[in-house]
Design an enzyme around this catalytic site. Structure first.
Site, PDB file in Angstrom:
ATOM      1  N   ASP A 101     -29.367  11.604  38.932  1.00 42.23           N
ATOM      2  CA  ASP A 101     -29.579  11.084  37.579  1.00 42.23           C
ATOM      3  C   ASP A 101     -29.852   9.579  37.614  1.00 42.23           C
ATOM      4  OD1 ASP A 101     -29.938  11.386  34.862  1.00 42.23           O
ATOM      5  OD2 ASP A 101     -27.821  11.140  34.353  1.00 42.23           O
ATOM      6  N   ILE A 102     -30.784   9.179  38.483  1.00 43.52           N
ATOM      7  CA  ILE A 102     -31.160   7.779  38.548  1.00 43.52           C
ATOM      8  C   ILE A 102     -32.004   7.430  37.324  1.00 43.52           C
ATOM      9  CG2 ILE A 102     -32.526   6.066  39.814  1.00 43.52           C
ATOM     10  CD1 ILE A 102     -29.859   6.706  41.145  1.00 43.52           C
TER      11      ILE A 102
END
Length: 231
Positions: A89-90
């Protein structure tokens, strides 16, 4: 303290305990509340996040600042990946920055352990939509570090452009924005693909790769990196 929440938080705590790097948020401690049945994770204070800074009209990053942030992001990810952790979940709001320009990767709630040769399938329902790579949109359950690197490529373009480059509203729209920028797979790929959503998301007309043309005003060094992160 329902069992599912406990399971997710336990995994996040175990992952955070495995990681120790200047560009990864360090878990400082835990606080529990018997009255509310809650568990709190304690981290150091970081004043900003990248999304908030990008949204501020008065903030305009220099090329040197962008290089510095990207170097810190990739160093932090390299540490995660070398310790068998995918962040998954960058995005700007998960990249925290202090007043000295130090960047740290935060929020490992969707992170998981992985092994390059693992057989156990992974969920494709991860990574915030605008930063989600095409293989996840197509339903792949067999992936690795490339999912975090794709998101990093989206961050790089966002830093130079000053806004998200592929803000899709639905999964179909998101994938078609990716095809329009990075090109669509060959006809042979669609025939052989066994991914769950391949037949649903196939574009009506093939698209060509045009990353260089789209971002021709970016520095040459950034374009070279983009070609690697957004192939």
């Amino acid at each position: 303290m329902d069992p599912e929440s406990v399971c997710f938080m336990a995994r996040e705590i175990i992952i955070l305990c495995r990681l120790d790097h200047p560009n990864v948020m360090k878990l400082e401690g835990l606080i529990t509340s018997r009255a509310s049945g809650s568990l709190y994770l304690i981290f150091e204070y970081m004043k900003h996040d990248l999304e908030g800074l990008l949204a501020a009209p008065e903030v305009k990053f220099t090329e040197a600042q962008i290089k510095c942030y990207m170097q810190q992001l990739l160093r932090g990810l390299n540490h995660c990946h070398s310790h068998g952790v995918l962040h998954r979940d960058i995005k700007g709001s998960n990249l925290l920055i202090d007043c000295n320009g130090n960047l740290k990767i935060g929020d490992f709630g969707l992170a998981t352990f992985f092994h390059p040769n693992q057989k156990q399938p992974l969920t494709s329902r991860v990574v915030t939509l605008w930063y989600r790579p095409p293989e996840l949109l197509l339903g792949s359950a067999n992936y690795g570090v490339a999912v975090d690197l794709w998101s990093s490529g989206c961050i790089l373009t966002e830093l130079f452009a000053g806004k998200p480059i592929m803000p899709g509203r639905t999964e179909v729209e998101q994938l078609h924005k990716i095809f329009k920028l990075c090109g669509s797979p060959s006809e042979e790929y669609w025939k052989q693909s066994k991914l769950p959503h391949a037949t649903i998301f196939k574009p009506q007309h093939p698209c060509k790769h045009c990353v260089i043309e789209t971002f021709k005003d970016f520095p040459a060094s950034a374009l070279v990196l983009l070609e690697v992160l957004l192939p």
